[in-house]
Design an enzyme around this catalytic site. Structure first.
Site, short mmCIF file in Angstrom:
data_model
loop_
_atom_site.label_atom_id
_atom_site.label_comp_id
_atom_site.label_asym_id
_atom_site.label_seq_id
_atom_site.Cartn_x
_atom_site.Cartn_y
_atom_site.Cartn_z
N TYR A 45 3.06 11.44 7.12
CA TYR A 45 3.04 10.03 6.46
C TYR A 45 3.77 9.17 6.48
O TYR A 45 4.22 8.41 6.92
CB TYR A 45 1.77 9.77 4.96
CG TYR A 45 1.55 9.02 4.44
CD1 TYR A 45 1.36 8.14 4.96
CD2 TYR A 45 2.75 8.84 3.20
CE1 TYR A 45 1.34 6.52 4.38
CE2 TYR A 45 2.38 7.57 2.59
CZ TYR A 45 1.95 6.56 2.51
OH TYR A 45 1.93 5.55 2.01
N THR A 77 6.69 2.54 0.42
CA THR A 77 6.46 3.86 0.21
C THR A 77 7.63 3.64 -0.76
O THR A 77 8.75 3.57 0.64
CB THR A 77 5.31 4.47 0.06
OG1 THR A 77 5.48 5.80 -0.30
CG2 THR A 77 5.77 5.18 1.95
N ASP A 78 7.74 4.26 -1.75
CA ASP A 78 9.24 5.21 -2.45
C ASP A 78 9.33 6.67 -1.33
O ASP A 78 10.30 6.92 -1.46
CB ASP A 78 9.24 5.43 -3.54
CG ASP A 78 8.02 6.22 -4.23
OD1 ASP A 78 6.89 6.70 -3.23
OD2 ASP A 78 7.64 6.59 -5.55
N GLU A 79 8.35 7.38 -0.76
CA GLU A 79 8.08 8.21 -0.02
C GLU A 79 9.00 8.32 1.37
O GLU A 79 9.83 9.27 1.92
CB GLU A 79 6.71 8.30 1.09
CG GLU A 79 5.68 8.98 -0.53
CD GLU A 79 4.34 9.68 -0.19
OE1 GLU A 79 4.58 10.14 0.45
OE2 GLU A 79 3.39 9.55 -1.12
N LYS A 87 5.63 5.39 7.48
CA LYS A 87 5.66 4.42 7.17
C LYS A 87 7.07 4.01 7.41
O LYS A 87 7.71 3.21 7.58
CB LYS A 87 6.15 4.60 5.87
CG LYS A 87 3.86 5.16 5.02
CD LYS A 87 3.25 3.21 5.63
CE LYS A 87 3.61 2.29 4.37
NZ LYS A 87 2.88 1.94 5.02
P1 NAD Z 1 -5.99 2.88 2.15
O1 NAD Z 1 -6.01 3.89 2.45
O2 NAD Z 1 -6.96 2.77 0.38
O3 NAD Z 1 -6.27 1.50 2.75
C1 NAD Z 1 -5.51 0.99 3.85
C2 NAD Z 1 -6.54 -0.10 4.28
O4 NAD Z 1 -6.35 0.01 5.40
C3 NAD Z 1 -8.36 0.86 4.59
O5 NAD Z 1 -9.64 -0.73 4.11
C4 NAD Z 1 -8.26 0.76 5.83
O6 NAD Z 1 -9.86 0.58 6.95
C5 NAD Z 1 -7.61 -0.11 6.36
N1 NAD Z 1 -7.01 0.36 8.20
C6 NAD Z 1 -6.22 1.95 8.19
N2 NAD Z 1 -6.11 1.36 9.23
C7 NAD Z 1 -6.28 -0.29 10.27
C8 NAD Z 1 -5.82 -0.80 11.34
N3 NAD Z 1 -5.35 0.64 12.63
N4 NAD Z 1 -6.67 -1.36 11.34
C9 NAD Z 1 -6.86 -2.77 10.24
N5 NAD Z 1 -7.07 -2.25 8.99
C10 NAD Z 1 -7.03 -0.72 8.58
O7 NAD Z 1 -4.35 2.71 1.67
P2 NAD Z 1 -4.09 1.99 -0.22
O8 NAD Z 1 -3.60 3.13 -1.55
O9 NAD Z 1 -4.32 0.95 -0.54
O10 NAD Z 1 -2.76 1.02 0.29
C11 NAD Z 1 -2.44 0.26 1.03
C12 NAD Z 1 -0.25 0.09 1.49
O11 NAD Z 1 0.37 0.47 0.73
C13 NAD Z 1 -0.26 1.32 2.43
O12 NAD Z 1 0.39 0.38 3.20
C14 NAD Z 1 1.19 2.87 1.79
O13 NAD Z 1 1.36 3.05 2.85
C15 NAD Z 1 0.65 0.96 0.23
N6 NAD Z 1 1.84 2.48 -0.76
C16 NAD Z 1 0.38 2.92 -1.23
C17 NAD Z 1 0.71 3.51 -2.33
C18 NAD Z 1 -0.46 3.90 -3.18
O14 NAD Z 1 0.15 4.61 -3.89
N7 NAD Z 1 -1.63 4.28 -2.36
C19 NAD Z 1 2.03 3.08 -2.59
C20 NAD Z 1 3.27 2.43 -2.11
C21 NAD Z 1 2.36 2.10 -1.30
O1 DAU Z 2 4.14 7.22 -3.98
C1 DAU Z 2 3.94 6.49 -3.13
C2 DAU Z 2 2.98 7.51 -2.60
O2 DAU Z 2 1.95 7.56 -3.31
C3 DAU Z 2 1.90 6.08 -1.65
O3 DAU Z 2 2.61 6.20 -0.31
C4 DAU Z 2 0.50 7.47 -0.74
O4 DAU Z 2 0.45 6.62 0.18
C5 DAU Z 2 0.10 7.51 -1.75
O5 DAU Z 2 -1.04 8.23 -1.40
C6 DAU Z 2 0.71 8.18 -2.85
O6 DAU Z 2 0.80 9.47 -2.73
P1 DAU Z 2 0.68 11.39 -3.23
O7 DAU Z 2 1.22 12.14 -1.85
O8 DAU Z 2 1.81 11.30 -4.10
O9 DAU Z 2 -0.47 11.13 -3.41
P2 DAU Z 2 -2.09 12.12 -4.01
O10 DAU Z 2 -2.74 11.02 -4.73
O11 DAU Z 2 -2.47 12.80 -2.86
O12 DAU Z 2 -0.84 12.98 -5.10
C7 DAU Z 2 -0.70 12.92 -6.00
C8 DAU Z 2 -0.23 14.06 -6.31
O13 DAU Z 2 -1.34 14.90 -6.82
C9 DAU Z 2 0.64 14.73 -5.66
O14 DAU Z 2 2.44 15.61 -6.05
C10 DAU Z 2 -0.73 15.77 -4.98
C11 DAU Z 2 -0.85 15.75 -5.99
N1 DAU Z 2 -2.64 16.12 -5.64
C12 DAU Z 2 -3.25 16.15 -5.29
C13 DAU Z 2 -4.21 15.59 -5.62
C14 DAU Z 2 -5.73 15.08 -3.68
C15 DAU Z 2 -3.03 17.72 -6.82
O15 DAU Z 2 -2.20 17.96 -7.83
N2 DAU Z 2 -4.27 17.57 -6.66
C16 DAU Z 2 -4.61 17.43 -5.70
O16 DAU Z 2 -6.66 17.53 -5.44
#
Ligand code: NAD
Ligand code: DAU
Length: 335
Positions: free
Chosen positions: A152, A125-127, A156
């Site tokens: 988190y 992730t960019d985080e 990562k």
């Molecule tokens: P998500 O939370 O929707 O899905 C995570 C999946 O991993 C689930 O299906 C869960 O059951 C599985 N999982 C969790 N723990 C596990 C374990 N111990 N063994 C096997 N399976 C397990 O996540 P997402 O948003 O789809 O993110 C997927 C990946 O992308 C992550 O690595 C996250 O850090 C990265 N990522 C997410 C975002 C975003 O915006 N959501 C952005 C950049 C990177």
């Molecule tokens: O940048 C990549 C990341 O983006 C991934 O690595 C993470 O897995 C993914 O969850 C996401 O992280 P964020 O913390 O940016 O996403 P989230 O959806 O939790 O929140 C997005 C923004 O919205 C953040 O600034 C918090 C804000 N927020 C979130 C919720 C749930 C609100 O203002 N209200 C809300 O109810």
């Protein structure tokens, strides 16, 4: 060029992992996928519905289970590692599963990739780079120093470090991608965009943290999938690629678009308590991926992508309705 034939996708029942599996099946012939997923609260088998059984197998299991991972890796040629605990708010309330899955789980996979000589792509992730000020002219690049803020993002970052060390020390064939915020179908309703859409659908006011000016760099999940495939097949071993689609928007701006697309007044939301340690802004410079691997996003019209995403939540109520009360109850304890 690497041509995967037997690919393991960890976390393939979650949001991005399942969209990636659908994308590969739609766009690539001749590859078999095994999804390894523990089906935590974030995973849902329904996300894999409609996929051909002869090409996609599901294994219910944990990435920390060394025996199972070794058995699966002994029969595969590559792994794309999505599985993680992913929600910042959860990591603040209880960091332990984040350390276990994100750090130890990645370690178990790396050891198995080393033993069976698999091509390994790590999804990050960019985080890991921390945050930027709203007026900072810079964006994150592959050379930005790591500076994670939350439990988190620190786990990562730790997993990225393991991948880099396993490449340098043991020569594993790894790459890493760090992507910005994804949106699209099948995202868990605890996350910002689906939470607001489903709130509106069930008659709860959307919730905005802090002053609503935090900026996220949105990318459609299909564009993330195409980037991952490019890196898996054409990326240089040992390299990191940043993935982003120049989609910076403040949370307030995003919420107002959702409200307006759903026929509500743009002010029809509630301010709630800010997230502790809340990152201000993320912004990705994806020049390396675009110039070196000739990747370009194709779904860059954010309003159109959001409209389709809203329709998906309207059409798939049965997938999220059962979780809605529980998710909102959990939030009500901290808001
Ligand atoms: P998500 O939370 O929707 O899905 C995570 C999946 O991993 C689930 O299906 C869960 O059951 C599985 N999982 C969790 N723990 C596990 C374990 N111990 N063994 C096997 N399976 C397990 O996540 P997402 O948003 O789809 O993110 C997927 C990946 O992308 C992550 O690595 C996250 O850090 C990265 N990522 C997410 C975002 C975003 O915006 N959501 C952005 C950049 C990177
Ligand atoms: O940048 C990549 C990341 O983006 C991934 O690595 C993470 O897995 C993914 O969850 C996401 O992280 P964020 O913390 O940016 O996403 P989230 O959806 O939790 O929140 C997005 C923004 O919205 C953040 O600034 C918090 C804000 N927020 C979130 C919720 C749930 C609100 O203002 N209200 C809300 O109810």
């Amino acid at each position: 060029m690497f041509v995967p034939k037997k690919l393991i996708v960890t976390g393939g029942a979650g949001f991005i992992g399942s969209n990636f599996v659908h994308w590969v099946i739609q766009n690539v012939d001749d590859v078999e996928i095994t999804v390894l997923d523990a089906l935590t609260y974030a995973g849902n088998l329904e996300n894999l519905k409609g996929l051909p059984e002869d090409r996609v197998k599901f294994v219910h299991g944990n990435i920390c289970d060394k025996g199972l991972v070794e058995e699966l890796f002994s029969r595969a040629d590559s792994c794309v590692h999505f599985a993680a605990e992913t929600h910042n708010d959860n990591s603040i309330n209880d960091p332990e599963p984040f350390v276990e899955t994100n750090v130890r789980g990645t370690y178990v996979l790396l050891q198995a990739a080393r033993r069976f000589n698999l091509r390994f792509h790590h999804i990050s992730t960019d985080e890991v780079y921390g945050d930027l000020a709203l007026d900072d002219p810079n964006k994150f690049t592959e050379n930005t120093p790591y500076n994670p803020s939350s439990p988190y993002s620190s786990t990562k970052a730790a997993s990225d470090m393991l991948v880099r060390a396993w490449h340098r020390t043991y020569g594993i064939m790894s790459t890493i991608s760090n992507c910005s915020n994804n949106y699209g179908p099948r995202q868990h309703i605890e996350k910002f965009i689906p939470r607001q859409i489903t709130n509106i659908l069930v008659g709860i006011k959307p919730k905005l943290y802090g002053d609503g000016l935090n900026v996220r760099d949105w990318i459609h999940v299909d564009d993330h999938s195409s980037a991952v495939w490019k890196i898996l097949t054409k990326g240089r071993i040992g390299e990191t690629y940043l993935v982003g689609a120049n989609g910076e928007r403040s949370n307030k701006e995003v919420l107002r678009i959702i409200l307006s697309l759903m026929g509500k007044s743009e002010d029809d939301f509630e301010w709630v308590r800010d997230r502790p340690g809340h990152d201000r802004r993320y912004a990705i410079d994806s020049t390396k991926l675009r110039t070196e691997l000739h990747w370009n996003p194709t779904k860059s019209k954010f309003e159109e992508g959001l409209k389709d995403t809203i329709s998906w939540y309207v059409d798939n109520r049965s997938l999220w309705m059962g979780q809605k009360d529980c998710v909102e109850k959990k939030y009500s304890l901290s808001e």
